[in-house]
Design a protein around this motif. Sequence first.
Motif, PDB file in Angstrom:
ATOM      1  N   UNK A 151       0.865  -1.191   0.000  1.00 33.03           N
ATOM      2  CA  UNK A 151       0.000   0.000   0.000  1.00 33.03           C
ATOM      3  C   UNK A 151       0.896   1.233   0.000  1.00 33.03           C
ATOM      4  N   UNK A 152       0.650   2.136  -0.935  1.00 30.14           N
ATOM      5  CA  UNK A 152       1.536   3.296  -1.129  1.00 30.14           C
ATOM      6  C   UNK A 152       1.415   4.337  -0.012  1.00 30.14           C
ATOM      7  N   UNK A 153       0.184   4.647   0.391  1.00 28.64           N
ATOM      8  CA  UNK A 153      -0.043   5.719   1.369  1.00 28.64           C
ATOM      9  C   UNK A 153       0.331   5.276   2.789  1.00 28.64           C
ATOM     10  N   UNK A 154       1.067   6.151   3.463  1.00 26.07           N
ATOM     11  CA  UNK A 154       1.438   5.864   4.852  1.00 26.07           C
ATOM     12  C   UNK A 154       0.261   6.132   5.787  1.00 26.07           C
ATOM     13  N   UNK A 155       0.115   5.303   6.779  1.00 20.70           N
ATOM     14  CA  UNK A 155      -0.995   5.446   7.721  1.00 20.70           C
ATOM     15  C   UNK A 155      -0.510   6.093   9.019  1.00 20.70           C
ATOM     16  N   UNK A 156      -0.970   7.310   9.321  1.00 20.81           N
ATOM     17  CA  UNK A 156      -0.601   7.952  10.591  1.00 20.81           C
ATOM     18  C   UNK A 156      -1.189   7.170  11.766  1.00 20.81           C
ATOM     19  N   UNK A 157      -0.440   7.087  12.831  1.00 19.62           N
ATOM     20  CA  UNK A 157      -0.932   6.350  13.991  1.00 19.62           C
ATOM     21  C   UNK A 157      -0.236   6.775  15.273  1.00 19.62           C
ATOM     22  N   UNK A 207      -5.178  10.456  10.058  1.00 24.81           N
ATOM     23  CA  UNK A 207      -5.534   9.075   9.725  1.00 24.81           C
ATOM     24  C   UNK A 207      -6.759   9.044   8.808  1.00 24.81           C
ATOM     25  N   UNK A 208      -7.783   9.834   9.139  1.00 21.79           N
ATOM     26  CA  UNK A 208      -8.997   9.899   8.310  1.00 21.79           C
ATOM     27  C   UNK A 208      -8.683  10.427   6.911  1.00 21.79           C
ATOM     28  N   UNK A 209      -7.811  11.424   6.834  1.00 19.43           N
ATOM     29  CA  UNK A 209      -7.410  11.979   5.543  1.00 19.43           C
ATOM     30  C   UNK A 209      -6.690  10.939   4.691  1.00 19.43           C
ATOM     31  N   UNK A 210      -5.842  10.139   5.339  1.00 20.02           N
ATOM     32  CA  UNK A 210      -5.106   9.096   4.615  1.00 20.02           C
ATOM     33  C   UNK A 210      -6.046   8.032   4.075  1.00 20.02           C
ATOM     34  N   UNK A 211      -7.046   7.672   4.869  1.00 17.39           N
ATOM     35  CA  UNK A 211      -8.014   6.670   4.417  1.00 17.39           C
ATOM     36  C   UNK A 211      -8.840   7.178   3.244  1.00 17.39           C
ATOM     37  N   UNK A 212      -9.201   8.466   3.257  1.00 10.51           N
ATOM     38  CA  UNK A 212      -9.951   9.053   2.147  1.00 10.51           C
ATOM     39  C   UNK A 212      -9.102   9.115   0.889  1.00 10.51           C
ATOM     40  N   UNK A 214      -6.603   7.029   0.050  1.00  9.53           N
ATOM     41  CA  UNK A 214      -6.200   5.735  -0.510  1.00  9.53           C
ATOM     42  C   UNK A 214      -7.223   4.657  -0.154  1.00  9.53           C
ATOM     43  N   UNK A 215      -7.926   4.163  -1.188  1.00  6.19           N
ATOM     44  CA  UNK A 215      -8.967   3.155  -0.961  1.00  6.19           C
ATOM     45  C   UNK A 215      -8.391   1.841  -0.432  1.00  6.19           C
ATOM     46  N   UNK A 216      -7.187   1.514  -0.882  1.00  6.33           N
ATOM     47  CA  UNK A 216      -6.559   0.274  -0.414  1.00  6.33           C
ATOM     48  C   UNK A 216      -6.268   0.346   1.091  1.00  6.33           C
ATOM     49  N   UNK A 217      -5.837   1.508   1.491  1.00  7.71           N
ATOM     50  CA  UNK A 217      -5.560   1.702   2.917  1.00  7.71           C
ATOM     51  C   UNK A 217      -6.842   1.609   3.739  1.00  7.71           C
ATOM     52  N   UNK A 218      -7.917   2.186   3.187  1.00 11.07           N
ATOM     53  CA  UNK A 218      -9.215   2.143   3.873  1.00 11.07           C
ATOM     54  C   UNK A 218      -9.718   0.704   3.977  1.00 11.07           C
TER      55      UNK A 218
END
Length: 224
Positions: A151-157, A207-212, A214-218
């Motif tokens: 998955x390309x987009x990094x997920x903040x956590x 985190x919400x912005x990242x999910x919006x 990148x669909x794969x991340x969501x």
Amino acid sequence: MFVKLRKSTVVVIITSWILFFVAAFLAYVKLDQIRQERLTNEKIFQQTTQKNTAQNVIKETNDAVKAKKKDPDAEKKAVEDFMKTYYKLVQKNDLTNLKSMVEDTNELEKNQKAIHQYVKKYDDLTYLVKKGADDESFIVYVTYKMKIKKIATLAPGMTSYYVMKKGDTFCIYNNQKHDTDEITDAKKESQNSKEIKKLTKQINKKYDQALKQDKKLKQFFEGN
């Protein structure tokens, strides 16, 4: 010509010699007493000086230890360094060394299995160290951007850890089931503080912005 001394004259002479020797003896005794007192005073002075020096060294050492103990910045830096090492080992999946850093090794193995399976790496790590239930414990908030495999987009956590002193190092209490009432209360109080609420809100927003974005991340996190 032999002069015969009168008896009274002889008595006077003898008495004079006796008085002379008595005076000389008393003077000697007095001088010896003065010398002994001086030596005793010098010895007492030396012992007192040595004792005071030793006490000062002990006091300075104890003060230094206490200052180090009471230095909150030094303690927090030590905890931060400990957590930096922990995350390096997590990414290497170094179970041998990780087990010495946690309270529950079984819980560690389960978490590491999931991390090693899905997480490629952690980026932009930051460490916020807060006070725990007592002076021997800390709550550490670690923020990061997590790279999920494929998955390309990094997920903040953000993950929080309860860390306690253990001899010259620290130990992560990684199983909430083992938390005491004091630990639970300390966690709640910390999480309800303005600083942590603000930080949590910021991370959730990213985190919400990242999910919006990148669909794969969501799909990965929400399974949709």
